[in-house]
Design a protein around this motif. Structure first.
Motif, short mmCIF file in Angstrom:
data_model
loop_
_atom_site.label_atom_id
_atom_site.label_comp_id
_atom_site.label_asym_id
_atom_site.label_seq_id
_atom_site.Cartn_x
_atom_site.Cartn_y
_atom_site.Cartn_z
N ASP A 100 55.50 43.10 26.06
CA ASP A 100 56.84 43.70 26.10
C ASP A 100 57.89 42.72 25.57
O ASP A 100 58.84 43.12 24.88
N GLU A 101 57.72 41.45 25.92
CA GLU A 101 58.68 40.43 25.46
C GLU A 101 58.57 40.22 23.96
O GLU A 101 59.58 39.98 23.29
N ILE A 102 57.35 40.30 23.42
CA ILE A 102 57.17 40.18 21.96
C ILE A 102 57.94 41.29 21.26
O ILE A 102 58.65 41.05 20.28
N HIS A 103 57.83 42.52 21.78
CA HIS A 103 58.55 43.65 21.19
C HIS A 103 60.07 43.43 21.30
O HIS A 103 60.81 43.64 20.32
N PHE A 104 60.52 42.99 22.48
CA PHE A 104 61.95 42.74 22.70
C PHE A 104 62.47 41.65 21.75
O PHE A 104 63.54 41.79 21.16
N LEU A 105 61.69 40.58 21.60
CA LEU A 105 62.09 39.46 20.74
C LEU A 105 62.21 39.92 19.28
O LEU A 105 63.20 39.61 18.60
N ALA A 106 61.21 40.66 18.81
CA ALA A 106 61.23 41.14 17.43
C ALA A 106 62.41 42.08 17.18
O ALA A 106 63.11 41.97 16.16
N GLU A 107 62.64 42.97 18.12
CA GLU A 107 63.75 43.92 18.00
C GLU A 107 65.10 43.19 18.01
O GLU A 107 66.00 43.48 17.20
N SER A 108 65.25 42.24 18.91
CA SER A 108 66.51 41.49 19.03
C SER A 108 66.80 40.67 17.78
O SER A 108 67.95 40.63 17.31
N ILE A 130 60.51 33.39 8.99
CA ILE A 130 60.45 32.80 10.33
C ILE A 130 59.92 31.38 10.23
O ILE A 130 58.89 31.13 9.60
N ASP A 131 60.64 30.48 10.86
CA ASP A 131 60.26 29.07 10.89
C ASP A 131 59.86 28.72 12.31
O ASP A 131 60.69 28.79 13.22
N CYS A 132 58.59 28.37 12.50
CA CYS A 132 58.12 28.03 13.85
C CYS A 132 56.97 27.04 13.74
O CYS A 132 56.05 27.23 12.95
N ASP A 133 57.02 26.00 14.55
CA ASP A 133 55.93 25.02 14.58
C ASP A 133 54.92 25.47 15.64
O ASP A 133 54.74 24.82 16.66
N TRP A 134 54.26 26.61 15.33
CA TRP A 134 53.32 27.16 16.30
C TRP A 134 52.10 26.26 16.44
O TRP A 134 51.81 25.43 15.58
N THR A 135 51.38 26.42 17.56
CA THR A 135 50.22 25.58 17.86
C THR A 135 49.03 26.47 18.19
O THR A 135 49.15 27.71 18.23
N ALA A 136 47.89 25.84 18.45
CA ALA A 136 46.68 26.61 18.81
C ALA A 136 46.94 27.46 20.05
O ALA A 136 46.43 28.58 20.17
N GLY A 137 47.76 26.95 20.98
CA GLY A 137 48.03 27.67 22.22
C GLY A 137 48.96 28.87 22.07
O GLY A 137 48.93 29.78 22.90
N ARG A 144 51.16 38.01 16.66
CA ARG A 144 51.52 39.37 17.13
C ARG A 144 53.02 39.63 16.90
O ARG A 144 53.42 40.72 16.51
N PHE A 145 53.81 38.61 17.17
CA PHE A 145 55.26 38.74 16.96
C PHE A 145 55.57 39.01 15.48
O PHE A 145 56.41 39.86 15.16
N LEU A 146 54.93 38.27 14.57
CA LEU A 146 55.17 38.47 13.13
C LEU A 146 54.85 39.91 12.72
O LEU A 146 55.60 40.54 11.95
N LYS A 147 53.74 40.45 13.23
CA LYS A 147 53.35 41.84 12.91
C LYS A 147 54.37 42.83 13.48
O LYS A 147 54.74 43.82 12.84
N PRO A 176 49.55 36.25 9.79
CA PRO A 176 49.35 37.55 9.13
C PRO A 176 50.50 37.89 8.18
O PRO A 176 51.24 38.86 8.38
N VAL A 177 50.69 37.06 7.16
CA VAL A 177 51.77 37.26 6.19
C VAL A 177 51.16 37.14 4.79
O VAL A 177 50.05 36.61 4.62
#
Length: 323
Positions: A100-108, A130-137, A144-147, A176-177
């Motif tokens: 739900d938070e992923i959906h909220f973040l993407a929408e916002s 989108i610029d993010c230093d994402w990690t394995a965790g 999922r957020f990008l999609k 997934p880009v």
């Protein structure tokens, strides 16, 4: 016939040795959108029709998602370039995030990007970076957020790619880009004691990108650094940064030069807007044309064709640069 064959061989040699011409543009990473005459002039000459413009950051503050440092616009910010909205998301924002938070973040994020573009009359293209230093965790939730952002916005979603995310792609995953922006800087931390250039050490970069040609996303643009800073060290070897210093700034009668890019302060006082004590050391880190050319030549063997996005558009960094 023999002469024709010789001419053909000469033509082939000249064609192969011809330096590839990479179209280029810039990142714009200040909170207030404004351009002075020098910046406008340099931007007009850029051969890519886009300006990659940071709109805001996203962080988690008190357990809530918050936009941070949202852009404002000055009347001087006029350009014919299309604006590519760029949003930086901290890795901690994604820790323990729910569906739900992923959906909220993407929408916002989508709504705030649209609102700022409309508020300021910005001519944006069909991309959000989108610029993010994402990690394995955090990789699965980030992907999922990008999609989700792509689905909600209907735009092309692209993302930055850091060096460790190439080297450790099995752990950090493949986003997934369809297009990524390879960030060829921040090869080490400026806050650690080191004799290396923390903005860009070409040998470290080559080690991290030794298998870049195997990266499964084929559409890759390259971000190169043109910024500089000074690293201030105190008596306890604690460090802090002062933006946009160069070797010229070390020419001061109150400084003792230790090397071409290092000096020791001989007298307490205000320097570069900061109060610095006697005995503090300043190490200037900046990027030479030779370093950039070395990186470009290396990447030409790894990536078929690429545009260059210089970080960043600022008269302090673009003066006297050859693009």
């Amino acid at each position: 016939m023999k002469i024709l064959n010789i001419l053909w061989v000469l033509f082939f040699i000249v064609s192969c040795s011809k330096k590839e011409n990479h179209p280029y543009t810039f990142y714009y990473w200040k909170t207030s959108l404004k351009l002075n005459q020098e910046e406008k002039k340099v931007l007009e000459k850029a051969t890519v029709p886009f300006l990659y413009t940071r709109f805001f950051d996203v962080d988690k503050v008190g357990g809530k998602f918050q936009p941070v440092a949202i852009i404002t616009k000055d009347h001087s910010f006029q350009t014919d370039k299309q604006i590519v909205p760029t949003v930086f998301i901290t890795n901690q924002t994604l820790l323990g995030i729910s569906s739900d938070e992923i959906h909220f973040l993407a929408e916002s994020i989508h709504h705030l990007v649209q609102k700022k573009a409309e508020d300021y009359g910005l001519k944006i293209n069909n991309e959000i970076q989108i610029d993010c230093d994402w990690t394995a965790g955090t990789r699965n939730d980030y992907f999922r957020f990008l999609k989700e952002l792509k689905k909600i916005s209907g735009k092309e979603i692209t993302c930055t790619l850091r060096l460790h995310q190439v080297k450790d792609k099995k752990q950090t995953g493949i986003p997934p880009v369809e297009k990524v922006y390879l960030m060829c800087y921040s090869t080490s931390s400026p806050l650690e004691k080191s004799d290396k250039n923390s903005i860009l050490d070409v040998n470290i970069l080559k080690t991290y990108l030794s298998k870049m040609e195997d990266y499964p996303i084929r559409s890759v643009e390259v971000a190169l650094p043109i910024y500089s800073w000074g690293i201030i060290s105190n008596h306890l070897e604690k460090h802090r940064l002062i933006n946009a210093l160069s070797q010229k700034d070390l020419e001061n009668p109150n400084f003792k030069k230790i090397s071409d890019h290092e000096a020791e302060i001989l007298k307490d006082g205000f320097y570069f807007g900061h109060y610095l004590n006697k005995g503090f050391k300043i190490k200037v880190e900046e990027i030479s044309e030779e370093q950039l050319e070395d990186v470009i030549q290396f990447l030409e063997k790894k990536i078929p064709h690429f545009n260059i996005i210089y970080y960043q558009l600022d008269s302090k960094f673009v003066l006297d640069r050859k693009f």
